[in-house]
Design a protein around this motif. Sequence first.
Motif, short mmCIF file in Angstrom:
data_model
loop_
_atom_site.label_atom_id
_atom_site.label_comp_id
_atom_site.label_asym_id
_atom_site.label_seq_id
_atom_site.Cartn_x
_atom_site.Cartn_y
_atom_site.Cartn_z
N TYR A 148 39.32 39.57 41.73
CA TYR A 148 39.55 39.82 40.31
C TYR A 148 38.27 40.35 39.68
N LYS A 149 38.39 41.43 38.90
CA LYS A 149 37.25 42.05 38.23
C LYS A 149 37.19 41.61 36.78
N ILE A 150 36.01 41.23 36.35
CA ILE A 150 35.76 40.90 34.94
C ILE A 150 34.94 42.06 34.38
N GLU A 151 35.53 42.81 33.48
CA GLU A 151 34.87 43.99 32.94
C GLU A 151 33.77 43.59 31.95
N VAL A 152 32.58 44.14 32.16
CA VAL A 152 31.47 43.97 31.22
C VAL A 152 31.40 45.21 30.32
#
Length: 194
Positions: A148-152
């Motif tokens: 899962y990617k957490i967008e910054v």
Amino acid sequence: MKKILLSAIALLAFGFAEAQNREKGAIELIPQIGYSSANYYGEEDFDSNTISGVTFGVGADYFFNDRWSLRSGLHYQKMGAKGTGGYEEKLNYLTLPVNANWHFGSTRKWNLNFGPSFSMLMSAENNFGDIKDEANSFQLGLAYGIGYKIEVNEKFSILIDMQGITGLTEVPKESDFTLKNAYSSINVGGVFKL
């Protein structure tokens, strides 16, 4: 006023959802580090326990469209097992996975990857010394994982994923029984869109 506010919220939500979508030809570079656990499996009932360690490396995704990419890279991985009486076998591999990576969910932040992995044995030792000559120098495996990617921001995200490898080739060069690696890791990495 209520319609304007709802329209603005919907537009912002669509913008955030589209920010992580990748177009054809996009490349992401992913340095990562993690905690791994490994053990042997085979046709015999071995009295072994997992061995843990640190894994690290760099991955890369080449996007064919916003749903599919090719995931590869180079990863340092510790495999082996602990036996009874404090006996341990530690095998260190440099692994090259070649995985299809499916990005799913409404914002494509989830990914599921699967495919072959090719590992070269870097070192092998037990409690008594070096056993590299007794182990196969190459391991073919089936790699798989979910993340899962957490967008910054648009160019950088944080990836949290779980990866696994089921060894398809034997660990020892010569043996009367089947002995293969089973490996899993939990990783965190930075995703840089190039």
